[in-house]
Enzyme design. Sequence first.
Site, PDB file in Angstrom:
ATOM      1  N   HIS A  82      -6.253  -1.716   2.591  1.00  0.00           N
ATOM      2  CA  HIS A  82      -4.710  -2.083   2.580  1.00  0.00           C
ATOM      3  C   HIS A  82      -4.211  -2.925   1.378  1.00  0.00           C
ATOM      4  CE1 HIS A  82      -0.461  -2.391   3.073  1.00  0.00           C
ATOM      5  NE2 HIS A  82      -0.694  -3.683   3.393  1.00  0.00           N
ATOM      6  N   GLU A 142      -1.469  -7.334  10.087  1.00  0.00           N
ATOM      7  CA  GLU A 142      -1.155  -5.907   9.899  1.00  0.00           C
ATOM      8  C   GLU A 142      -2.686  -5.415  10.276  1.00  0.00           C
ATOM      9  OE1 GLU A 142       1.781  -4.615   6.956  1.00  0.00           O
ATOM     10  OE2 GLU A 142       0.179  -5.637   5.949  1.00  0.00           O
ATOM     11  N   HIS A 150       6.020  -1.080   0.052  1.00  0.00           N
ATOM     12  CA  HIS A 150       5.063  -1.967   0.505  1.00  0.00           C
ATOM     13  C   HIS A 150       3.628  -1.901  -0.211  1.00  0.00           C
ATOM     14  CE1 HIS A 150       3.021  -3.445   4.611  1.00  0.00           C
ATOM     15  NE2 HIS A 150       2.461  -3.893   3.392  1.00  0.00           N
ATOM     16  N   HIS A 160      -1.305  -3.586  -1.876  1.00  0.00           N
ATOM     17  CA  HIS A 160       0.127  -3.526  -2.547  1.00  0.00           C
ATOM     18  C   HIS A 160      -0.232  -3.122  -4.093  1.00  0.00           C
ATOM     19  CE1 HIS A 160       1.732  -7.307   0.129  1.00  0.00           C
ATOM     20  NE2 HIS A 160       1.134  -6.143   0.648  1.00  0.00           N
TER      21      HIS A 160
END
Lengths: 248, 248, 248, 248
Positions: free
Chosen positions: B108, B89, B178, B110
Amino acid sequence: MRCGRAGANQFVPGVDPVLIDDLVAANRILANEKVLDGFGHVSVRDPRNPNRYLISRSVAPALVTANDILEADLDSNLIDAKGRSSYKERFIHGEIYKVRPDVHAIIHSHSPTLVPFSVTKYPLKPILHNAAFLGAGPPVFEIRNAGGATNLLVETAPLGKAIAQTLGKAQIVLMRGHGATVVGPNVRLATFWAIYAEVNARQLAQAIAIGGPITFIEGEEQKLTHENMATAYERPWQMWKRDALQQK
Amino acid sequence: MRCGRAGANQFVPGVDPVLIDDLVAANRILANEKVLDGFGHVSVRDPRNPNRYLISRSVAPALVTANDILEADLDSNLIDAKGRSSYKERFIHGEIYKVRPDVHAIIHSHSPTLVPFSVTKYPLKPILHNAAFLGAGPPVFEIRNAGGATNLLVETAPLGKAIAQTLGKAQIVLMRGHGATVVGPNVRLATFWAIYAEVNARQLAQAIAIGGPITFIEGEEQKLTHENMATAYERPWQMWKRDALQQK
Amino acid sequence: MRCGRAGANQFVPGVDPVLIDDLVAANRILANEKVLDGFGHVSVRDPRNPNRYLISRSVAPALVTANDILEADLDSNLIDAKGRSSYKERFIHGEIYKVRPDVHAIIHSHSPTLVPFSVTKYPLKPILHNAAFLGAGPPVFEIRNAGGATNLLVETAPLGKAIAQTLGKAQIVLMRGHGATVVGPNVRLATFWAIYAEVNARQLAQAIAIGGPITFIEGEEQKLTHENMATAYERPWQMWKRDALQQK
Amino acid sequence: MRCGRAGANQFVPGVDPVLIDDLVAANRILANEKVLDGFGHVSVRDPRNPNRYLISRSVAPALVTANDILEADLDSNLIDAKGRSSYKERFIHGEIYKVRPDVHAIIHSHSPTLVPFSVTKYPLKPILHNAAFLGAGPPVFEIRNAGGATNLLVETAPLGKAIAQTLGKAQIVLMRGHGATVVGPNVRLATFWAIYAEVNARQLAQAIAIGGPITFIEGEEQKLTHENMATAYERPWQMWKRDALQQK
């Protein structure tokens, strides 16, 4: 990291030590991540003989070492028991292995946030991509239907057969008032699913409290996400293992 | 503090070791503070070349060390890869760096309590002054709009461009089902924002459960608070770094 | 226990080392118990001069050591600063000490579960006997009333006076969108109150979610319980101190 | 494991050191599992003399060692006190031992999630099989009925008698605004019950928030599950003890 290493296992000679190491690590990881409490158990199918499986003697998962691992046949009789005993609920494992040749690892837990979902009607559907395996929500095993008034434990072969039937082709079955059982093609992926089932349950409970509508992972999206996530377990496994074995 | 020190990085020679040290520390801090799980990634723009960024190879953030740091161009091609691989990603990073010259660090995650807000309609507005950067609530990236039925991962350049577009001029974008992506002028401030986004989400969920009306940080007050807080990251950074690097 | 010992303090010579040790321990305890995050501050009135107070330089409470302790007058000017700086919000301390001669210790926190109560209308009344000091619920400081649109920080003398006025004769004042300030006759009791305010907030939020009616500690019962609890801090203090100083 | 070993106890000579070791371990376990805070206390009936019980001097449970254990008669007078003092609320213990010959261990706690259930009307019935001992939900001791306006502490013999009366034949009594008292045939089983009462309370609060109807463990099923679980404490005890004694 002194306690978690496999070393030689004296009771199940000849098994690949990597598999024993993974089975011990899965016990420790799931305890460290609070999916397993002082109860619960993890098994793997014996790669040398699909009619047997490996499981610890009756000890808390956080304390399992390589030398605690025993072997059982699919009727859950221990092999060469010599007075040692294993978990009374090991019929969960044997009866599922009988009817699910694709399953090579099984985790039975009292996963804390799965219990509330087991006693209510809200389906535990995935909202987090890591938990896409939950699909349309897991089946729920109501032991009253299978056994009437029981002590809630799956400690006979018929109850083991009944939970295998409720599980069907799924990867997880909730057990009302008790917890859950997760199955997988290997113990690392089953561990991944058991952890993210708990994470998704916590996040879904929060989403319900925030207030709907809730966007679930559904349809083709669910299928694609589930397929992809089923290959993603190695990265967190290394972290979970480090955390679990370093800690004690 | 044995694992967290930067030392020499063999794959990206010539980079300021303080920057490598900060990038490693951010990975460890965000894992230790439970903003990152076994997945997630952190990058910084290369101060020597604004068309490149630094990011770890594919390893859990809690385990990242200086020697895991690789370099990529803004199309997210690895430089001198020699068989090493990074996160699939990483297009999130490259495509945002392309269109946001003010951004020098990207996280990034979760982040656990951002997921419930990503699947419900309640705007994640700030109630805690430390989280004033949330403004009127972050945009939410619905990958179905950009890619139809996907596996929910941003693993292509077009999906990376789409999330950069949804982000716009904000400092955070929620990703439905996500997690989130946080961007900042440096990795210490981005870390600060990522942590307080999670804290504010937990506190807002509690405020919703207590029952409204809720007083948000809004208008001129939000602007003043955001500006001031953007200079306040050094004090907690020292504590978070000590906690993260001492622990393992 | 290597970091928490007071030893000699070079900047405030002549102060009883037990008081310095208590002030350092309170910082560490409140951080370890998650009442203080990377911000927040603790002060004590100087027993040698009631017009002065002791407070750390600008460092996260978890990292405070004896040599970080500075002295300020009640206008919050640092004594013998020599380039060192303390928290910008120290006016909270100075202005309260001015008008509350009974107060000898002050704690300013972002106590996590006090924030949701600061932005909603539900009064934080006591349901746990340890928190009886909460009385009929603490006053809430709305900085908009005192300063209009601000950055939410109490970083001037007039704002410090305003919060002292809102506090009145209470032991705690919630600060909207920010946290709380707790005052006490000594730093051990103030620490006890700060911790149990957070505990009571968590438990009250749960009681609200379970559903009313809720039985609060009220009337004569509240008075008797508060008086008794104000003498009960020594036992938990020893445990909190052991936990906080052993940990790092 | 350096602090938890029993060794010789100088104040209660002649008591089985295994019992002293269990009593110390129960204190440490219940603190480590967050059932006990800095207050709370654990006692065992003296196996040599059913009219006496063993309990620590006034110290936080997390800090109890073998040499802190004292002896009291059932009127809660300390034997050979020599200036040492124990908990003011020890009347809870003495008065229950008087009327419940089946009870050989008592735990008084501020168990965090039992407090919200003590001040609301929702019955704390079992949803998790491990907590089947909760039966139809525990009785709640409202001290106002026994003592009018008090400081909420059970620090007299009449209040001790009153709580023993409210307890009746149950294994647990909630105490409004205060916590709970759990009694058992031995300290390991009482510890098991105290921990799973807290776990069940957390899970039931979550189930209520998810939304009903909730399936409780009831009727013949409750009886069978309770009987079976009353024999299941050894496995988690070993884990809890390892965790508690290794930690400090």
